[in-house]
Design an enzyme around this catalytic site. Structure first.
Site, PDB file in Angstrom:
ATOM      1  N   PHE A 261       0.556   3.915   3.298  1.00  0.00           N
ATOM      2  CA  PHE A 261       1.528   5.008   3.184  1.00  0.00           C
ATOM      3  C   PHE A 261       2.855   4.453   2.696  1.00  0.00           C
ATOM      4  CE2 PHE A 261       4.872   7.874   4.648  1.00  0.00           C
ATOM      5  CZ  PHE A 261       4.400   9.076   4.149  1.00  0.00           C
TER       6      PHE A 261
ATOM      7  N   ASP B   7       5.905  -3.385   1.968  1.00  0.00           N
ATOM      8  CA  ASP B   7       6.541  -2.191   2.510  1.00  0.00           C
ATOM      9  C   ASP B   7       6.669  -2.380   4.020  1.00  0.00           C
ATOM     10  OD1 ASP B   7       7.168   0.230   3.635  1.00  0.00           O
ATOM     11  OD2 ASP B   7       5.821   1.412   2.366  1.00  0.00           O
TER      12      ASP B   7
ATOM     13  N   LYS C 101      13.541   3.365   8.111  1.00  0.00           N
ATOM     14  CA  LYS C 101      13.304   3.755   9.508  1.00  0.00           C
ATOM     15  C   LYS C 101      14.292   3.087  10.483  1.00  0.00           C
ATOM     16  CE  LYS C 101       8.882   5.955   9.324  1.00  0.00           C
ATOM     17  NZ  LYS C 101       7.870   5.690   8.306  1.00  0.00           N
TER      18      LYS C 101
END
Ligand SMILES: *Cc1c(COP(=O)(O)O)cnc(C)c1O
Length: 407
Positions: free
Chosen positions: A140, A225, A254
């Site tokens: 993702f 990532d 995040k």
């Protein structure tokens, strides 16, 4: 304060685009790892806003940094630079392999920048044949059209017309499947060292080492990532530090802002040189408010105490989940690293992760899912031991309820 309009969950369906389906309760206040809803009902937060609230809610270091900066300067745009952005970039480069930083406002935007940079670098250094991007099933990387196409769930990218081309997917933790598609046309490999959304699946050390070797062999850029695995989540500032290899580009978001929207792409000076003035940009990227908060978060997170504390907390979570499982037999395994943990449901409960999440909320504890078979825990990195114990007692209640309902 808002003595204005009364708000209920029903209003969501009247005024919001229906791409989300939020829970029935509306939280209004948070402190540390606890949150209160409109009826003043308390919840222990094991979700952390999906791995974002790394210092819990309203940590004094964040509140101070935000209010101090709010009284100084909010926004300039990238026509000018600003002190918080440069200080944060200096700290990020000092603490990692990277020599250059690009600021964005989210994980998807950081990844978008990484992919565009990899393409530009390959084009300028190796020529236009080198443009294939390889990523992994169940990976993702965000929801912009490029990043969602590179993500490994076609269901998320289907139905929006023609997709950006030159993107292939192979099996995670399977080096042969990667080796089979890599060639000198490979521009970049994008990978989460620990897949989050895809079910909390760590990449094995041998696999990640093999990925690095294949990238070197074919002159491809390796993009990690670390939007979810990064910023202290696994017990080191970034997860790559525990793999024995170093990526060429790393993306982070995040937890980076602790709750304030910010993302960043980190890379080497050599690669960075290919994003020349005018090639890419963002109005808000590197905004002083975001960077001031992020700097304050980093000063707390990137310390021996907090990073070592993540490992202690991992053990407390694992012990508590083991105890629950000894009693109720619901998990096949508990996996992950640090405070990115997944309790994978066993055969009997497969497909029912949401039931546990809903029962958890009813019992006063917020957890996440990662797909339909995994309950995910991404709490604050400084969650107190007593909150873990009390939250796990509530989670046990929830498990008991789901077990009873399914027997
Ligand atoms: C959440 C996430 C993203 C997307 O971040 P946004 O801030 O939602 O755009 C990208 N990659 C990974 C690994 C993530 O977990």
């Amino acid at each position: 304060m808002s003595d204005v309009m009364p708000v209920t969950r029903a209003l969501f369906d009247e005024v919001m685009v229906p791409n989300y389906n939020p829970a029935a309760i509306i939280p209004v206040r948070g402190e540390g790892s606890r949150v209160w809803d409109q009826d003043n009902r308390e919840y222990i937060d094991f979700a952390g806003g999906i791995a974002v609230s790394c210092l819990g809610h309203c940590h004094p270091a964040m509140v101070n940094a935000l209010t101090e900066q709010a009284n100084k300067l909010w926004h300039l745009s990238n026509v000018l630079t600003n002190e918080p952005a440069l200080r944060l970039a200096k700290k990020l480069t000092d603490a990692t392999f990277a020599e250059r930083v690009y600021f964005a406002n989210s994980g998807a935007e950081a990844n978008e920048a990484a992919l565009k940079l990899a393409r530009r670098y390959a084009l300028e250094v190796h020529g236009e044949e080198k443009q294939e991007i390889i990523a992994f099933h169940k990976g993702f990387h965000g929801r912009t059209f490029f990043t969602v196409t590179v993500g490994g769930q076609a269901a998320y990218s289907d139905g929006f017309g023609p997709k950006p081309g030159g993107v292939q997917h192979v099996e995670f933790n399977n080096l042969e499947s990667l080796a089979a598609v890599m060639s000198d046309k490979t521009c970049a490999v994008m990978i989460e060292p620990l897949q989050g959304e895809g079910g909390v699946v760590p990449g094995t050390k041998e696999f990640l080492k093999g990925v690095r070797e294949l990238c070197d062999k074919h002159n491809a850029v390796l993009i990690f990532d670390e939007v979810q695995s990064g910023f202290g989540r696994t017990g080191t500032l970034y997860a790559y530090e525990q793999t024995g290899i170093t990526p060429d580009i790393l993306t982070t978001a995040k937890a980076l802002g602790g709750g304030f929207p910010i993302g960043a792409m980190l890379t080497t000076a050599e690669i960075a040189a290919h994003l020349k003035p005018g090639t890419h940009g963002s109005t808000y990227g590197g905004n002083p408010l975001a960077c001031a908060v992020s700097e304050a978060v980093m000063d707390v997170v990137n310390t021996k105490e907090v990073l070592a504390g993540v490992k202690d907390r991992e053990q407390w979570f694992r012990d508590a989940l083991q105890k629950i499982n000894d009693k109720y037999d619901v998990f096949e395994e508990v996996r992950g690293q640090g405070l990115l943990l997944g309790a994978a449901l066993n055969e009997k409960y497969k497909g029912k992760a949401r039931e546990f999440l809903v029962a958890g909320a009813e019992a006063g504890v917020m957890v996440l899912v990662a797909g339909m078979d995994v309950i995910r825990f991404t709490p604050s990195l400084v969650i107190p031991e007593t909150d873990i114990a009390q939250g796990m007692a509530r989670f046990e209640e929830a498990v008991a309820k789901v077990v009873a309902a399914n027997s």
